[in-house]
Design a protein around this motif. Sequence first.
Motif, PDB file in Angstrom:
ATOM      1  N   VAL A   1      44.677  43.356  45.668  1.00  0.00           N
ATOM      2  CA  VAL A   1      44.407  43.693  44.271  1.00  0.00           C
ATOM      3  C   VAL A   1      43.763  42.509  43.547  1.00  0.00           C
ATOM      4  N   GLN A   2      44.249  41.293  43.826  1.00  0.00           N
ATOM      5  CA  GLN A   2      43.655  40.110  43.198  1.00  0.00           C
ATOM      6  C   GLN A   2      42.184  39.955  43.573  1.00  0.00           C
ATOM      7  N   LEU A   3      41.877  40.135  44.846  1.00  0.00           N
ATOM      8  CA  LEU A   3      40.482  40.000  45.278  1.00  0.00           C
ATOM      9  C   LEU A   3      39.587  41.043  44.620  1.00  0.00           C
ATOM     10  N   LEU A   4      40.071  42.265  44.531  1.00  0.00           N
ATOM     11  CA  LEU A   4      39.265  43.322  43.904  1.00  0.00           C
ATOM     12  C   LEU A   4      39.077  43.057  42.409  1.00  0.00           C
ATOM     13  N   LEU A   5      40.101  42.509  41.764  1.00  0.00           N
ATOM     14  CA  LEU A   5      39.965  42.171  40.343  1.00  0.00           C
ATOM     15  C   LEU A   5      38.911  41.075  40.146  1.00  0.00           C
ATOM     16  N   TRP A   6      38.975  40.035  40.973  1.00  0.00           N
ATOM     17  CA  TRP A   6      37.986  38.967  40.865  1.00  0.00           C
ATOM     18  C   TRP A   6      36.590  39.457  41.237  1.00  0.00           C
TER      19      TRP A   6
ATOM     20  N   VAL B   1      34.161  34.425  45.291  1.00  0.00           N
ATOM     21  CA  VAL B   1      35.290  35.271  44.883  1.00  0.00           C
ATOM     22  C   VAL B   1      36.436  35.142  45.877  1.00  0.00           C
ATOM     23  N   ALA B   2      36.109  35.106  47.175  1.00  0.00           N
ATOM     24  CA  ALA B   2      37.144  34.965  48.200  1.00  0.00           C
ATOM     25  C   ALA B   2      37.867  33.625  48.069  1.00  0.00           C
ATOM     26  N   VAL B   3      37.114  32.540  47.842  1.00  0.00           N
ATOM     27  CA  VAL B   3      37.734  31.221  47.695  1.00  0.00           C
ATOM     28  C   VAL B   3      38.643  31.194  46.472  1.00  0.00           C
ATOM     29  N   ILE B   4      38.157  31.708  45.347  1.00  0.00           N
ATOM     30  CA  ILE B   4      38.948  31.697  44.117  1.00  0.00           C
ATOM     31  C   ILE B   4      40.213  32.540  44.272  1.00  0.00           C
TER      32      ILE B   4
END
Length: 285
Positions: A124-129, A153-156
């Motif tokens: 969910v975090q990755l999709l939000l970013w 986005v993946a790194v963040i």
Amino acid sequence: MSSDTLAKLPAAPGIPEAAAIPRIVPRRRYGQWAAAVVVLVLLALALTSVARNDAFQWGVVAEYFTTASVLRGLWLTLWLTAAVMVLGFALGTLLAAARLSANPVLRAVSWGYVWLFRSIPILVQLLLWFNIGALYPQILGVRTVDLLSPVAVAVIGLTLHEAAYAAEVVRGGILAVDRGQIEAAQALGLSRRRRWWRIVLPQAMRSIVPPAGNMLIGTLKGTSIVSVIAVNDLLFSAQLIYHRTYQVIPLLMVATLWYTVVTSLLGVGQTFVEKRYARGTEPRR
């Protein structure tokens, strides 16, 4: 006195003769042996089934195991794992220091961060970013879509997620240090910086290294989730190939074998690091 004479002497009072001492017979553990045989038979059957099952297409696995696209995906996976672990532990150490601070605001903010990012699933975090552009179309006058690539986005996303767990690992390691060690360092007049670098951190590392090693292996495997946002990691590289060739199982086995090899090497490295920091604490034999 000869040995024959000694053999004829009567035994001392209170000491039983050799023939009277009961012989200790080891307990026969038939159940354990039977269980071991059953496990070995099942393991042999499973390995035979995998080796002889033509659906695995081991020839195709060998063909694609070292192809350029797969190796590029493997390199990105390793780079992403290293970047996330370094950044995650750097941020996690700051959060742990804030959590142990005497400042109630810093403690509350650190606790809130850990609570929030441990509560939201990483997917969910990755999709939000990945969709942050819907909330903030521009950042510093630049379009968000141009500023944040899928790799960024993946790194963040992974860094913010791992930092929450790293903070608890570091905090637990620091709390494991005996308070008397810190008080002794204060009595010797050591500065706060020297107390941390010479006393606290070397001892805290004994408690930090094992969970940190597990986090490293977990992060390596967890990077496979970035394939959902089209990051060309190891799994995504395998998916690109089997979407073209329809050889799903062999390509998944390629990714599986590479993950197994790398995690095994990391496990060996973790063992050596743990032994290094455990020197002086193991009992002598």
